[in-house]
Design a protein around this motif. Structure first.
Motif, mmCIF file in Angstrom:
data_model
loop_
_atom_site.group_PDB
_atom_site.id
_atom_site.type_symbol
_atom_site.label_atom_id
_atom_site.label_comp_id
_atom_site.label_asym_id
_atom_site.label_seq_id
_atom_site.Cartn_x
_atom_site.Cartn_y
_atom_site.Cartn_z
ATOM 1 N N VAL A 1 45.978 -1.383 -88.833
ATOM 2 C CA VAL A 1 46.901 -0.279 -89.142
ATOM 3 C C VAL A 1 46.419 0.472 -90.385
ATOM 4 C CG1 VAL A 1 49.232 0.287 -89.937
ATOM 5 C CG2 VAL A 1 48.915 -1.309 -88.035
ATOM 6 N N VAL A 2 46.069 -0.289 -91.421
ATOM 7 C CA VAL A 2 45.603 0.332 -92.658
ATOM 8 C C VAL A 2 44.311 1.108 -92.410
ATOM 9 C CG1 VAL A 2 44.770 -0.116 -94.999
ATOM 10 C CG2 VAL A 2 46.692 -1.432 -94.092
ATOM 11 N N ALA A 3 43.366 0.494 -91.688
ATOM 12 C CA ALA A 3 42.073 1.140 -91.448
ATOM 13 C C ALA A 3 42.240 2.439 -90.660
ATOM 14 C CB ALA A 3 41.143 0.183 -90.704
ATOM 15 N N ARG A 4 43.022 2.404 -89.594
ATOM 16 C CA ARG A 4 43.209 3.598 -88.768
ATOM 17 C C ARG A 4 43.954 4.696 -89.537
ATOM 18 N NH1 ARG A 4 42.493 3.250 -83.250
ATOM 19 N NH2 ARG A 4 41.713 1.248 -82.487
ATOM 20 N N TYR A 5 44.936 4.294 -90.299
ATOM 21 C CA TYR A 5 45.674 5.276 -91.101
ATOM 22 C C TYR A 5 44.754 5.951 -92.109
ATOM 23 C CZ TYR A 5 48.732 6.939 -94.865
ATOM 24 O OH TYR A 5 49.325 7.692 -95.840
ATOM 25 N N LYS A 6 43.925 5.151 -92.781
ATOM 26 C CA LYS A 6 43.018 5.724 -93.786
ATOM 27 C C LYS A 6 41.966 6.628 -93.141
ATOM 28 C CE LYS A 6 44.764 4.163 -97.579
ATOM 29 N NZ LYS A 6 45.275 5.080 -98.633
ATOM 30 N N SER B 1 42.555 8.484 -90.588
ATOM 31 C CA SER B 1 43.294 9.710 -90.284
ATOM 32 C C SER B 1 43.558 10.559 -91.530
ATOM 33 C CB SER B 1 44.624 9.369 -89.609
ATOM 34 O OG SER B 1 44.411 8.744 -88.368
ATOM 35 N N THR B 2 43.560 9.912 -92.695
ATOM 36 C CA THR B 2 43.810 10.657 -93.936
ATOM 37 C C THR B 2 42.502 11.078 -94.615
ATOM 38 O OG1 THR B 2 44.038 8.559 -95.142
ATOM 39 C CG2 THR B 2 46.059 9.613 -94.371
ATOM 40 N N GLY B 3 41.392 11.044 -93.859
ATOM 41 C CA GLY B 3 40.150 11.618 -94.351
ATOM 42 C C GLY B 3 39.239 10.667 -95.095
ATOM 43 N N HIS B 4 39.508 9.361 -95.053
ATOM 44 C CA HIS B 4 38.666 8.393 -95.751
ATOM 45 C C HIS B 4 37.522 7.916 -94.865
ATOM 46 C CE1 HIS B 4 42.339 8.244 -98.185
ATOM 47 N NE2 HIS B 4 41.599 7.735 -99.161
ATOM 48 N N ASN B 5 36.433 7.562 -95.507
ATOM 49 C CA ASN B 5 35.316 6.905 -94.844
ATOM 50 C C ASN B 5 35.591 5.404 -94.908
ATOM 51 O OD1 ASN B 5 32.825 6.566 -93.615
ATOM 52 N ND2 ASN B 5 31.707 6.532 -95.546
ATOM 53 N N VAL B 6 35.917 4.825 -93.761
ATOM 54 C CA VAL B 6 36.485 3.473 -93.741
ATOM 55 C C VAL B 6 35.430 2.439 -93.355
ATOM 56 C CG1 VAL B 6 38.160 1.971 -92.593
ATOM 57 C CG2 VAL B 6 38.814 4.291 -93.273
ATOM 58 N N LEU B 7 35.392 1.355 -94.116
ATOM 59 C CA LEU B 7 34.629 0.164 -93.767
ATOM 60 C C LEU B 7 35.618 -0.937 -93.385
ATOM 61 C CD1 LEU B 7 32.086 -1.587 -93.565
ATOM 62 C CD2 LEU B 7 32.244 -1.984 -96.040
ATOM 63 N N HIS B 8 35.513 -1.406 -92.141
ATOM 64 C CA HIS B 8 36.416 -2.452 -91.631
ATOM 65 C C HIS B 8 35.569 -3.436 -90.821
ATOM 66 C CE1 HIS B 8 40.150 -3.586 -89.019
ATOM 67 N NE2 HIS B 8 39.984 -4.429 -90.013
ATOM 68 N N PRO B 9 34.967 -4.440 -91.490
ATOM 69 C CA PRO B 9 34.023 -5.336 -90.825
ATOM 70 C C PRO B 9 34.664 -6.649 -90.369
ATOM 71 C CG PRO B 9 33.803 -5.560 -93.186
ATOM 72 C CD PRO B 9 34.961 -4.607 -92.951
ATOM 73 N N MET B 10 33.871 -7.445 -89.655
ATOM 74 C CA MET B 10 34.333 -8.747 -89.183
ATOM 75 C C MET B 10 33.163 -9.722 -89.166
ATOM 76 S SD MET B 10 36.573 -10.878 -88.069
ATOM 77 C CE MET B 10 37.976 -9.747 -88.012
ATOM 78 N N GLY B 11 33.447 -10.973 -89.547
ATOM 79 C CA GLY B 11 32.438 -12.023 -89.507
ATOM 80 C C GLY B 11 33.095 -13.363 -89.292
ATOM 81 N N TRP B 12 32.323 -14.438 -89.510
ATOM 82 C CA TRP B 12 32.786 -15.783 -89.161
ATOM 83 C C TRP B 12 32.417 -16.757 -90.260
ATOM 84 C CZ3 TRP B 12 35.592 -15.238 -84.837
ATOM 85 C CH2 TRP B 12 35.316 -14.128 -84.032
ATOM 86 N N ASP B 13 33.407 -17.494 -90.726
ATOM 87 C CA ASP B 13 33.231 -18.515 -91.765
ATOM 88 C C ASP B 13 32.841 -19.807 -91.050
ATOM 89 O OD1 ASP B 13 33.265 -19.808 -94.171
ATOM 90 O OD2 ASP B 13 35.443 -19.846 -94.381
ATOM 91 N N ALA B 14 31.535 -19.983 -90.769
ATOM 92 C CA ALA B 14 31.117 -20.814 -89.650
ATOM 93 C C ALA B 14 30.578 -22.198 -89.989
ATOM 94 C CB ALA B 14 30.064 -20.050 -88.841
ATOM 95 N N PHE B 15 30.287 -22.488 -91.256
ATOM 96 C CA PHE B 15 29.829 -23.825 -91.609
ATOM 97 C C PHE B 15 31.033 -24.743 -91.809
ATOM 98 C CE2 PHE B 15 25.513 -22.374 -93.387
ATOM 99 C CZ PHE B 15 24.806 -23.016 -92.379
ATOM 100 N N GLY B 16 30.790 -26.065 -91.831
ATOM 101 C CA GLY B 16 31.867 -26.983 -92.186
ATOM 102 C C GLY B 16 31.942 -28.207 -91.303
ATOM 103 N N MET B 17 32.778 -29.135 -91.728
ATOM 104 C CA MET B 17 32.890 -30.444 -91.077
ATOM 105 C C MET B 17 33.403 -30.397 -89.642
ATOM 106 S SD MET B 17 31.643 -32.888 -92.780
ATOM 107 C CE MET B 17 32.302 -34.179 -91.718
ATOM 108 N N PRO B 18 34.321 -29.510 -89.244
ATOM 109 C CA PRO B 18 34.809 -29.561 -87.865
ATOM 110 C C PRO B 18 33.693 -29.473 -86.833
ATOM 111 C CG PRO B 18 36.254 -28.199 -89.174
ATOM 112 C CD PRO B 18 35.086 -28.532 -90.045
ATOM 113 N N ALA B 19 32.662 -28.687 -87.119
ATOM 114 C CA ALA B 19 31.550 -28.586 -86.173
ATOM 115 C C ALA B 19 30.801 -29.911 -86.077
ATOM 116 C CB ALA B 19 30.599 -27.465 -86.601
ATOM 117 N N GLU B 20 30.596 -30.577 -87.214
ATOM 118 C CA GLU B 20 29.941 -31.885 -87.180
ATOM 119 C C GLU B 20 30.815 -32.910 -86.461
ATOM 120 O OE1 GLU B 20 28.034 -33.593 -90.525
ATOM 121 O OE2 GLU B 20 27.383 -31.678 -91.356
ATOM 122 N N ASN B 21 32.124 -32.867 -86.723
ATOM 123 C CA ASN B 21 33.029 -33.801 -86.049
ATOM 124 C C ASN B 21 33.002 -33.591 -84.536
ATOM 125 O OD1 ASN B 21 33.785 -34.866 -88.505
ATOM 126 N ND2 ASN B 21 35.621 -33.614 -88.693
#
Length: 848
Positions: free
Chosen positions: A60-65, A67-87
């Motif tokens: 909502v924030v990204a789309r609104y901004k 529309s109000t003339g901003h150059n928007v950065l809205h990225p996505m990634g994955w916090d992928a290391f950790g014990m659950p994968a080893e388990n």
């Protein structure tokens, strides 16, 4: 289409957005930038409605901004290391990498149907060698800048996960993932010097104006700045035992000196005293954090050592090893004042040590205590063994007096300390970022050369036995020393996964750069203008991220302006759902049922076989309780816009929202109604006229209210206004041209929440291009001026009528109209009022 079909339109518009590349962010100095970021997810395999709510808010924030003339950065990634994968690998015999990347693919496939305005070209996972290779480069830069060091330390050891835990990862004395009782161990560990920045991290909190107050308070308390006294207890023939205390005003109530089981004196005793060795070994099985030790039974052992009180050399105190004292807090030694510390009181009671009050409540008539008297330092107390005589004063004054006395007499000094400890980052596990150093017999610890990065994890590892597979790998550990070329060994510890998430926001500004950041991109995109995530990350992730932003500034990867990385923070509530359970007839244990298994009738729930279920209302969605709702099922049944609309509309975003089937159905019906209204309007003749001005005034009021709601994160309030405007539009007698204009504005105001439906309506009504590229509607202030006002008429305090009058009508004219009103005439019955009071624009009071 005569009927609204989410399945038909949502895929169509997602394809149009992708074809147009509208969400691909590029640096554009001609536009103001806006960087919106939700805390990236762990790839567990399935998204849930909490994810939907979190990412929809950011969307909502990204789309609104946009529309109000901003150059928007809205990225996505994955916090992928950790014990659950080893388990998971240990449980299935698979590999953590395969498990992780398969889950990422599944979750990406679940998220894309939501129509989020994400720049997927910037996607990365923290387990990508390209990402963690730059993290290794950053580690080496921090090592060069003296922000990282290695030392022996007593650590929190999880005996199940077989790894070290940070203090913050120990909850009630147990590992945050395994739930195992945590033990103390002494290991050689790598540390970040976060404590060097404690003062700056604390003071800067006051400048985080757009952060929740509760998060700022939690961070302040965790950093924990305090002023106290550092001094030594002298002992014959040996060095003094140094202690630090924040309550030196209680020194006259000392009854013992306590040392940690890991104190140098305790270790010395451990070598030659079997009883001490046995006691210390028992202590190391216990909790490791101050919080855990507070709850544990207080245990101690008298060392036989005696020390002298600094104010009276003839006053000797016994030295005890105590299980509740941590080596890394203060000096690892304390003086015990049982009268004014409950922990010391319990200890002294158990071991029959003296309990001497130093102060009492101002109105107390006795110093006898049945429990410790522990007032705040800001409270008034009456000192009976103080440094300023028998007088009532605040504890703060008593502390200052004690420090002044110690410094003037030369036996102690005032010191400021922090609760915050350095961040131990070493973890004894495989699925993490390798620490890029080499151990050489001749050169010592040597950082790897940057041209050799990434130091990549080997794929051929096994998890058939506990512990770190890197220690057992036949070849990976062997390498050449980067400095002298001699045979050497790689570090097998990997980094705490909180390192991965402590700088990802910076990497998003240039995710393919061959350095941790590209400074031109970082200078343009940083800071994150709006960060969104759960309150559970208030201490761990946010504090570490603030430290890393400073470290990246010191090492040249971020500008000075980005030392605080997040300009605004919003912590959203959870999505909850009722739990449906029955009892296992044999064990009596609860059996949990998925929502789709239960039919609700008259406030009760039943399984298909007629068995009634117990309903536990509004609980946090949990896989273990089967009260989760699969977003893909909702999207399949109602469409993504329905899911988005419901999670935004039903509750303020900072509060929990309860997902109900009836609520989702109501949202779907409303969106279908909006479509029908706008489809009918699209068929109207533009030449038709009617009550155009009234509709356009309502339209501009809606623009004002919805804009204000979105700007202030009041998404539910904005949606409430949209419900109202939709009804006005449906009932309006305006002509075709005015209704089409109003319907197009309705679509624009809804577009951040329901982007697919809004694009469809926009096209249906002849809107130019894509609605996502259209400028946000602007309020015409002149249309907000009310031509008429409605004034209630009260007669003797009770509302009896109302009249509509021109907004600029004079008071005298309003009085005439009021007296001519039928209800007033009837009440007066030919007489005159005792009083007639007109409050302009608000009310008319008639007193008879």
């Amino acid at each position: 289409m005569s009927q609204y079909s989410a399945a038909d339109i949502e895929q169509k518009w997602q394809s149009e957005w992708e074809k147009a590349g509208v969400f691909t962010a590029t640096r554009d100095e001609s536009k103001p930038k806006y960087y919106v970021l939700e805390m990236f997810p762990y790839p567990s395999g399935r998204i849930h409605m909490g994810h939907v709510r979190n990412y929809t808010m950011g969307d909502v924030v990204a789309r609104y901004k946009m529309s109000t003339g901003h150059n928007v950065l809205h990225p996505m990634g994955w916090d992928a290391f950790g014990m659950p994968a080893e388990n998971a690998a240990m449980a299935s015999g698979g590999h953590p990498k395969d498990w992780t990347y398969n889950n990422i693919a599944d979750m990406r496939g679940q998220m894309k149907p939501l129509g989020l305005s994400i720049d997927w070209s910037r996607e990365f996972a923290t387990c990508d060698p390209e990402y963690y290779g730059q993290q290794q480069s950053l580690f080496i830069d921090m090592l060069d800048a003296d922000l990282v060091y290695r030392k022996n330390a007593v650590v929190n050891w999880d005996p199940v996960d077989m790894t070290v835990l940070a203090n913050e990862q120990v909850i009630d004395g147990k590992g945050w993932r395994s739930g195992a009782d945590v033990e103390r161990r002494e290991l050689t560990q790598w540390f970040f010097k976060i404590s060097d920045m404690a003062d700056d991290l604390l003071e800067s909190i006051d400048n985080l104006d757009d952060w929740p107050a509760k998060v700022k308070l939690m961070q302040s308390n965790w950093i924990g700045k305090s002023r106290g006294l550092e001094f030594g207890f002298e002992r014959d023939g040996a060095d003094p035992i140094t202690v630090y205390t924040t309550r030196p005003d209680t020194l006259m109530g000392a009854s013992f000196v306590g040392i940690s089981p890991d104190h140098p004196i305790a270790k010395e005793l451990e070598l030659n005293n079997p009883a001490a060795a046995e006691f210390i070994a028992e202590c190391r099985k216990g909790g490791t954090t101050a919080e855990a030790l507070e709850k544990a039974e207080k245990l101690g052992m008298d060392t036989g050592i005696r020390v002298k009180h600094p104010l009276d050399p003839s006053w000797e105190l016994p030295v005890w090893i105590a299980n509740f004292i941590l080596m890394d807090y203060g000096t690892g030694a304390i003086f015990g004042c049982p009268a004014h510390d409950q922990r010391d009181f319990d200890f002294a009671t158990k071991y029959d040590l003296p309990i001497n009050a130093v102060f009492t409540a101002p109105d107390a008539d006795s110093t006898d205590l049945t429990e410790a008297y522990v007032p705040l330092k800001s409270e008034k107390v009456r000192y009976v063994r103080g440094f300023s005589g028998d007088e009532v004063q605040t504890g703060d004054a008593g502390v200052d007096a004690a420090i002044d006395k110690a410094e003037s007499e030369g036996w102690g000094k005032g010191v400021t300390k922090f609760r915050l400890r350095d961040w131990g980052l070493s973890r004894q596990r495989y699925w993490g970022c390798p620490i890029p150093v080499v151990h050489c017999e001749d050169c010592g610890v040597v950082p790897e050369k940057k041209e050799n990065l990434p130091v990549q994890l080997p794929d051929d590892v096994t998890f058939d036995v506990p512990g770190n597979p890197l220690d057992r790998h036949p070849t990976w550990r062997d390498c050449a020393c980067p400095k002298c070329g001699a045979p050497a060994k790689r570090e097998t510890d990997t980094m705490d996964t909180f390192v991965d998430s402590s700088w990802y926001y910076a990497r998003f500004t240039s995710p393919r750069a061959d350095t941790p950041t590209n400074r031109a991109d970082a200078d343009y995109w940083m800071n994150v203008d709006q960060y969104i995530g759960g309150i559970e990350h208030a201490i761990l992730h946010l504090l570490y991220s603030r430290f890393f932003a400073r470290a990246m500034n010191v090492t040249g990867h971020l500008p000075d302006s980005a030392r605080e990385p997040f300009n605004a923070l919003f912590t959203q509530g959870m999505v909850t759902h009722a739990i449906y359970q029955t009892k296992n007839p044999e064990t009596g244990r609860p059996v949990y049922h998925y929502p789709e298994e239960v039919e609700l009738r008259d406030g009760k729930g039943f399984l298909k076989d007629g068995t009634e279920v117990e309903i536990i209302p509004s609980a946090k969605m949990s896989k273990s309780k089967n009260n989760v709702v699969d977003p893909l099922n909702i999207i399949s049944a109602f469409g993504a816009d329905t899911a988005r609309w419901f999670v935004l509309s039903d509750s303020p975003p900072e509060r929990d929202v309860e997902w109900t089937a009836s609520g989702a159905e109501a949202a779907a019906k409303h969106l279908a109604r909006v479509y029908r209204i706008c489809a009918d309007i699209a068929q109207m003749d533009d030449s038709e006229t009617g009550e155009d001005k009234a509709l356009l005034k309502a339209m501009h009021k809606a623009i004002q209210d919805v804009t204000g709601g979105v700007d202030s994160f009041g998404f539910n309030a904005a949606i409430a206004k949209l419900y109202g405007f939709t009804s006005v539009l449906q009932k309006s007698k305006a002509g075709g041209k005015a209704k089409k204009e109003a319907a197009r504005v309705l679509a624009q105001l809804m577009s951040p929440m329901t982007p697919h439906l809004s694009e469809e309506i926009w096209a249906l009504l002849g809107g130019e291009g894509l609605i996502i590229n259209a400028a946000w509607p602007v309020v015409d202030e002149s249309m907000l001026v009310e031509d008429e006002v409605t004034l209630p008429i009260q007669i003797n305090g009770k509302r009896r009528a109302e009249i509509s009058v021109p907004a600029d009508m004079s008071k005298e004219e309003v009085e005439k109209l009021a007296l001519a009103n039928e209800a007033v005439v009837k009440a007066l019955d030919g007489g005159q009022p005792k009083k007639l009071i007109v409050v302009p624009g608000r009310i008319i009071n008639v007193v008879i």
